[in-house]
Scaffold this motif. Structure first.
Motif, PDB file in Angstrom:
ATOM      1  N   TYR E  16     -86.919 -18.850  16.748  1.00 24.95           N
ATOM      2  CA  TYR E  16     -87.039 -20.554  17.485  1.00 24.95           C
ATOM      3  C   TYR E  16     -87.935 -19.939  18.525  1.00 24.95           C
ATOM      4  O   TYR E  16     -87.588 -19.413  19.572  1.00 24.95           O
ATOM      5  CB  TYR E  16     -85.974 -20.558  17.552  1.00 24.95           C
ATOM      6  CG  TYR E  16     -84.646 -20.669  15.485  1.00 24.95           C
ATOM      7  CD1 TYR E  16     -85.414 -21.398  14.769  1.00 24.95           C
ATOM      8  CD2 TYR E  16     -83.849 -20.126  15.759  1.00 24.95           C
ATOM      9  CE1 TYR E  16     -85.244 -21.431  13.780  1.00 24.95           C
ATOM     10  CE2 TYR E  16     -83.055 -20.352  14.552  1.00 24.95           C
ATOM     11  CZ  TYR E  16     -83.887 -20.589  13.697  1.00 24.95           C
ATOM     12  OH  TYR E  16     -82.942 -21.449  12.915  1.00 24.95           O
ATOM     13  N   LYS E  17     -89.038 -21.054  18.203  1.00 28.71           N
ATOM     14  CA  LYS E  17     -89.549 -21.152  20.080  1.00 28.71           C
ATOM     15  C   LYS E  17     -89.178 -22.407  20.335  1.00 28.71           C
ATOM     16  O   LYS E  17     -89.527 -22.098  22.121  1.00 28.71           O
ATOM     17  CB  LYS E  17     -90.938 -21.456  19.076  1.00 28.71           C
ATOM     18  CG  LYS E  17     -91.293 -20.778  18.555  1.00 28.71           C
ATOM     19  CD  LYS E  17     -92.739 -20.532  17.765  1.00 28.71           C
ATOM     20  CE  LYS E  17     -93.766 -19.640  16.852  1.00 28.71           C
ATOM     21  NZ  LYS E  17     -94.637 -20.010  16.545  1.00 28.71           N
ATOM     22  N   HIS E  18     -88.581 -23.659  20.523  1.00 28.59           N
ATOM     23  CA  HIS E  18     -88.931 -24.719  20.824  1.00 28.59           C
ATOM     24  C   HIS E  18     -87.864 -24.949  21.657  1.00 28.59           C
ATOM     25  O   HIS E  18     -87.432 -26.019  22.251  1.00 28.59           O
ATOM     26  CB  HIS E  18     -89.532 -25.633  20.305  1.00 28.59           C
ATOM     27  CG  HIS E  18     -91.046 -25.281  19.617  1.00 28.59           C
ATOM     28  ND1 HIS E  18     -92.182 -25.223  20.016  1.00 28.59           N
ATOM     29  CD2 HIS E  18     -91.306 -25.670  18.186  1.00 28.59           C
ATOM     30  CE1 HIS E  18     -93.165 -25.145  19.604  1.00 28.59           C
ATOM     31  NE2 HIS E  18     -91.677 -24.936  18.347  1.00 28.59           N
ATOM     32  N   ASN E  35     -86.578 -27.081  24.948  1.00 27.54           N
ATOM     33  CA  ASN E  35     -87.170 -25.775  25.331  1.00 27.54           C
ATOM     34  C   ASN E  35     -88.731 -26.399  26.124  1.00 27.54           C
ATOM     35  O   ASN E  35     -89.250 -25.155  25.740  1.00 27.54           O
ATOM     36  CB  ASN E  35     -87.028 -24.051  25.817  1.00 27.54           C
ATOM     37  CG  ASN E  35     -87.687 -24.126  26.248  1.00 27.54           C
ATOM     38  OD1 ASN E  35     -87.801 -24.345  27.942  1.00 27.54           O
ATOM     39  ND2 ASN E  35     -87.895 -22.451  26.128  1.00 27.54           N
ATOM     40  N   ARG E  36     -89.079 -27.491  26.116  1.00 23.41           N
ATOM     41  CA  ARG E  36     -90.459 -27.778  26.932  1.00 23.41           C
ATOM     42  C   ARG E  36     -90.918 -28.630  27.680  1.00 23.41           C
ATOM     43  O   ARG E  36     -91.513 -30.094  27.604  1.00 23.41           O
ATOM     44  CB  ARG E  36     -91.097 -28.995  25.217  1.00 23.41           C
ATOM     45  CG  ARG E  36     -92.536 -28.498  25.696  1.00 23.41           C
ATOM     46  CD  ARG E  36     -92.797 -29.841  24.116  1.00 23.41           C
ATOM     47  NE  ARG E  36     -94.523 -29.694  24.090  1.00 23.41           N
ATOM     48  CZ  ARG E  36     -94.930 -31.168  23.437  1.00 23.41           C
ATOM     49  NH1 ARG E  36     -94.446 -31.560  22.694  1.00 23.41           N
ATOM     50  NH2 ARG E  36     -96.559 -31.084  23.374  1.00 23.41           N
ATOM     51  N   ASN E  41     -89.811 -32.587  27.676  1.00 22.59           N
ATOM     52  CA  ASN E  41     -89.396 -32.067  26.424  1.00 22.59           C
ATOM     53  C   ASN E  41     -89.484 -33.032  25.472  1.00 22.59           C
ATOM     54  O   ASN E  41     -89.308 -33.448  24.560  1.00 22.59           O
ATOM     55  CB  ASN E  41     -88.333 -32.493  26.667  1.00 22.59           C
ATOM     56  CG  ASN E  41     -87.255 -30.718  27.870  1.00 22.59           C
ATOM     57  OD1 ASN E  41     -87.671 -29.675  27.367  1.00 22.59           O
ATOM     58  ND2 ASN E  41     -86.206 -31.195  28.343  1.00 22.59           N
ATOM     59  N   MET E  47     -91.739 -29.437  16.181  1.00 20.43           N
ATOM     60  CA  MET E  47     -89.978 -28.596  16.939  1.00 20.43           C
ATOM     61  C   MET E  47     -88.775 -29.458  16.778  1.00 20.43           C
ATOM     62  O   MET E  47     -87.733 -28.633  16.215  1.00 20.43           O
ATOM     63  CB  MET E  47     -89.868 -30.037  18.007  1.00 20.43           C
ATOM     64  CG  MET E  47     -91.375 -28.589  19.731  1.00 20.43           C
ATOM     65  SD  MET E  47     -90.875 -30.084  20.912  1.00 20.43           S
ATOM     66  CE  MET E  47     -89.777 -30.303  21.589  1.00 20.43           C
ATOM     67  N   GLU E  50     -87.688 -27.467  13.409  1.00 19.41           N
ATOM     68  CA  GLU E  50     -87.388 -26.723  14.173  1.00 19.41           C
ATOM     69  C   GLU E  50     -85.499 -26.422  14.516  1.00 19.41           C
ATOM     70  O   GLU E  50     -84.793 -25.571  13.844  1.00 19.41           O
ATOM     71  CB  GLU E  50     -87.538 -25.288  15.536  1.00 19.41           C
ATOM     72  CG  GLU E  50     -87.198 -23.915  15.963  1.00 19.41           C
ATOM     73  CD  GLU E  50     -88.281 -23.452  16.634  1.00 19.41           C
ATOM     74  OE1 GLU E  50     -89.348 -22.999  16.559  1.00 19.41           O
ATOM     75  OE2 GLU E  50     -87.817 -23.389  17.784  1.00 19.41           O
TER      76      GLU E  50
END
Lengths: 290, 290, 290, 290, 290, 290
Positions: E16-18, E35-36, E41, E47, E50
């Motif tokens: 997972y990236k975000h 996590n942005r 965010n 997003m 995800e």
């Protein structure tokens, strides 16, 4: 059929007066017979209260897996409410002592208790097969709608009779019939006109699933069918009854969700394994009591 | 039938232009006839608004206990929406002045008003018997589904026609048909294909409860049935209509509860006593107005 | 039919292993064929997961407007669950490692996923016509109930088989069948007894809308019907599917309200105009993709 | 406030007698004022019918985006039903000519019409802000519950008064209050005891969302809030009202599905673009009429 | 809190990236962090897809018994939808190629997928505690409403922001908020006006159950509460989540029935015995994985 | 309070063993007291069955118009289930003789009967005011949720304790609490954590409507409130209870319809006239028994 009537009352059911409750022959099959043939099996209050008690008892009796319900005598399943008894009933009299609101409260309690007695057939965890023959009027339809499987004889005379005595049927017919058959125009026609309908019409609109030539044949067929069902896994059969009744009253998505939760316990019973291994061994499966 | 058409408009209903509202013969029975035979009884907006008003008026008219609804002329009950009228209708034009959301708001109001006009038949407290003959397309089915009892002629040509003009039927057919008949596969087939179906098929799937040989015969039968029903206790008949429609849309337990409350007032009317004493005296009961 | 099987897998659907997904002939009509004839098209887990994926893909594929679903081979549509596969399935084993509550949680997830795969047919936005032939047991009924239109062959052998393997059917039959046919007594009879029923009975109770003489004839008829439907406005057809399924599960007043909101967007499509002008010009209308 | 009263009746609303319908100041905001201060704004039948008509008209008036509802004079919003008018009302008299069932039919029609008048506030597509001050009894609560936003003054005297005149409130309080506030124990306490409660209690249990010091302040605040809302996209605001009322009465999954269909048209309006570009340009957005 | 961010991504969740998915400290407690922070965010499509995947995975992960959800950075939980991303989104553009009905179909699919991503939090079988701090607008409320327990910081700035960008909130706020808090007037006020509200107001109307002084304190409290819950029987806790969500959406009698069926399996787990014997021995109970 | 305990058991209620059923002082007010103070009023099976019977009897007792329910002794209302009794209960033992499915059937019957006993409080036609003092855990909340009005003492110690003994509460708390209070986050927090909460929190979230300083004061207040309510029209009060419970579980439109039918009988009682004329004569009205 005559044989049926000579059977002794089933142990544990001997206190009932207005119904014969006997073994029907096949294992786990009980026969409940309305037993007031001299009065065309017409119902008065003590009778429907007893009917409710019988089906509540059958519901949790581990020796019962299927029930056949019929009426004693050749003249009919039941002529419905005993009008004489009803007209002397305090509940339905407009007693001078009560104003309209108070009378309404009394009537609500009375109707609810009456409905509960008949709904006991639907709430009974075991399948109930009803045999309708000859005169089957009014309350006969309420009772039949609460049963699971409806058979009738060629000579049956059915009618939703209530409008003829000045009231809208309130013991279950109007609530269940629209969902039991597939012709809403017909439902309204017979409920508003109180006209009789026979076996052919009953089968065509979907009110019964089988028509037999005589009461003897119909009772035989009902008992045979009950025996067939009683030989299956009671977990499977009773779950099927519960889930079909739930489905009738809920959306498909609600029903699927309820089914999932129901079967999350049921599938952990031994019955699937017992059924599969009997099938492999070409034997009749034997299931534990439920 | 020809007789019907010569009857004078019923008192209190003389202002209606597109429908003949006449006495049907039997006491308390009214005949409503769609009266635009030159255009195959096709509907435009003023007509369905009038239809709604008529049934709202019939609903509380104490001189009415049953209604027969049919279409004038031999060519059919109705060909449905008048496409010419519809295509010049502002509501359905994509007016340049409105964006999609605003147009949607306008359409919601328009469809709701149209639905309300047809639902007035279902909400009418009195039973409505519809006679479908010859051409009976599109809106004919919406109307028929809102009626209580559906009769048709041997030569009827029925179709849920809306997909052929590029829309999903929205005036009631799709909402009511799945609960009026007993074959959901068939419902989807005829609603998605717009294909015609005739009397035999209509009866087999449960869309109508009787098929008659001609329009004259069907109208006679409808009036006879309406007369039979109008002779019963109006408290019982109108309660039956209300409770059956409620049952269609609720679970059995909800329906039983509602029935109990409904009858807690209804059973205090004089009709039960009137019905029983007439029965004892072998006379036709007479009931007060409702 | 043989022709069907020789068609190449449709572009975009080539990764599926257990189903042939081909063009059925008429524009916008896809044929999905269960392809495990050597095992009577019996299902194991990977198959139903794939079935779900196929119908989710078809749902939003703009080149598809109607789907025909059938089983490969002459021996039947499907014999249902592959019992051998099922009995080696971890999910259904009472694994010693899990207590009852934990096993129940696992079973709920398992049943839900299985239900979701079959419900994908109902949730597919395009109409699905199922052809039932010869052996069509257990899961065959679950699948058929999730389809929109059911056709069968004269030789079909149908049964709600689950009680015979010790469980109440939980993949959709018990949830959908009571609302698909018009004889609740019959529904309970076949679901509790697991007895077979044939084409005549299926049509009489309303389970199928057409019976054809052979599998070839049934498939031809299904494709023809699919072609007819695929030629109509997809806005109209897909709206009709959605609104009919919604109506089945809601009260009439809820359904009318939902219909209003649905059509407030749909009526702004070009399809009504396209349909009407094609009709005026006596041409076959052409509709944009959807 | 005094200013408000001197405003001329709004064009198109001049025929109303018992309510002042005026421009409230901010664009698109209308002020509806109950105007029978000499009788503490108590309601008789013609008044609630007029109230219903006003809100039906406001519902589709493109020049209206928010409504403030209050009562004229300092003594209170309304004392509820005008008991003198009610006691001379035929509908509520036990007329000797009607038996109980017939009287019940008449009462159902009467109550339904009364309910419909008050429900017109909830069904009005535009948000309605009600200002409750001083005496606000009985019908005041029914009306307030049908409004969207409830403000009150510090001196408000609220009570669900109906049990004190011998009846269960039937014009909406009992149907809406349990879902409007967050203390079911308190709802039952005030509905069964008819005791008064004030501003602090009203705010604590969630009946009002703001308490202001005086009627002038409350009306100012209501108009300011209405102005703020009327400046937003009417597509967004009216959609929000509809979706929140739908959500109150449905499961979350039903509500999400309905929302999806609703917004599939609404999101195609120009309002999102207008709102975003106005935001970029730091200007007040201007939205088309709705 | 800083500690949290330095934790390694949990095994199985590294793709997972975000979102940071880490162990929160107490056994069985996972911390999911948006996590942005550089973009407050704010969410774009990848997003929320995800987010949905993460919660679907957590739902059946036996090593997880409680989840804490928060936003990275000090500036806020999330500012909601990333307007820049949204305005370049094809789905929301009125593409010239599609007519209104086709665009509506596309929007329905898009909104449904978006809703499903957020509903994954509610459908996650494990309890989810959300921590709202500083900027928490628009989608923040949708997400918070789908979580089980809502905590916030003293400095939180909450708003149902959607009407300000021209639309009715459609990702869950309007569906869930009316049933999450106890002041329907307030719900309508904040949803129609888009005005901000703070911690005190949030607690008073029942939107959050605890207010903490800082983000560090709130996160500590959330993790402590999650740890407490994760120490209880997972059968009991997860059953409680399921039954409370079911109760919110059903009548009490439906809910009691569902509860009965649910617990008929759950009560057969070992957890009751484990809990009771641990209690007798004054030890912390240890429960099997679920 | 001490006085209360010395009152003789009410005539007709002398056979009950575990509860004091006495006159509370004001006319028509009955006090039911859980009477097992030595064991902190903890419940075993015979006790809840008796509780159910008492409230069924009170429901139709014309001498009862309001009921106060409290627990004997100073230590608490009830500590909930008697764990010792429960752990020796056959129903909850995993008896080796029964497989999972059969045990599940037994558990369903057991839970249903237990639920029915507590639901008897809600189904009792008369209002029930519960006084919660000191220890009030587990079943205390189930009981309190089934009562109409909840009062508590300053020293009350409340907890939804069930997760601490390894199960999801199944006797009504999870079904009713979400609709009784206005903070769903708080409901989940206390139900999942089993943590105690006190009077202030109970009032803030809407669980109780009044907090009193001591048990004596709380009981006095409950009896005073019961007396106030018992002095009102029983038609009005009992109708209010029924309609509020119905409203909680139905949509507003369903609730309005049910209300209409309910009041069509109730408004024909003498109570409105009796209330109005007493009001004119400034006398306390006297109402007939109900």
């Amino acid at each position: 059929m005559a044989q049926q009537q000579q059977q002794p009352q089933l142990k544990g059911y001997t206190s009932y007066k207005h119904f014969n409750v006997t073994s029907a022959g096949p294992a786990f099959v009980v026969h409940v017979e309305i037993n007031r043939p001299a009065k065309l099996n017409a119902f008065f209050e003590a009778m429907w209260l007893e009917l409710g008690q019988i089906f509540r008892q059958l519901s949790s009796d581990p020796d019962v897996r299927a029930v056949v319900l019929s009426g004693a005598g050749d003249r009919g399943f039941t002529a419905g409410l005993d009008i004489h008894a009803a007209s002397s009933n305090n509940q339905l009299q407009s007693s001078g002592a009560l104003d309209v609101g108070r009378k309404a409260a009394q009537l609500r309690r009375y109707i609810t208790e009456f409905q509960d007695s008949i709904s006991a057939i639907e709430l009974c965890e075991k399948p109930v097969i009803v045999v309708l023959h000859a005169i089957s009027l009014g309350l006969a339809i309420d009772i039949a709608c609460a049963a699971d499987i409806r058979l009738c004889t060629r000579d049956v005379r059915l009618a939703v009779k209530e409008v003829d005595i000045g009231l809208a049927a309130d013991i279950g017919t109007l609530s269940r019939l629209p969902k039991a058959v597939g012709n809403f125009s017909w439902v309204k026609e017979v409920c508003m006109s109180a006209r009789e309908f026979g076996a052919t019409e009953a089968q065509q609109v979907g009110f019964v699933s089988q028509v037999l030539d005589s009461k003897v044949a119909a009772l035989d067929q009902a008992i045979k069918l009950a025996g067939l069902i009683a030989g299956k896994s009671p977990i499977a059969v009773q779950g099927t009854k519960e889930l079909l009744n739930h489905a009738r009253d809920h959306s498909v998505s609600e029903s699927l969700r309820y089914t999932t939760v129901w079967n999350s316990a049921a599938l952990q019973s031994r019955d699937m394994m017992d059924a599969l291994s009997a099938s492999v061994q070409k034997k009749k499966p034997v299931f534990s009591k439920l």
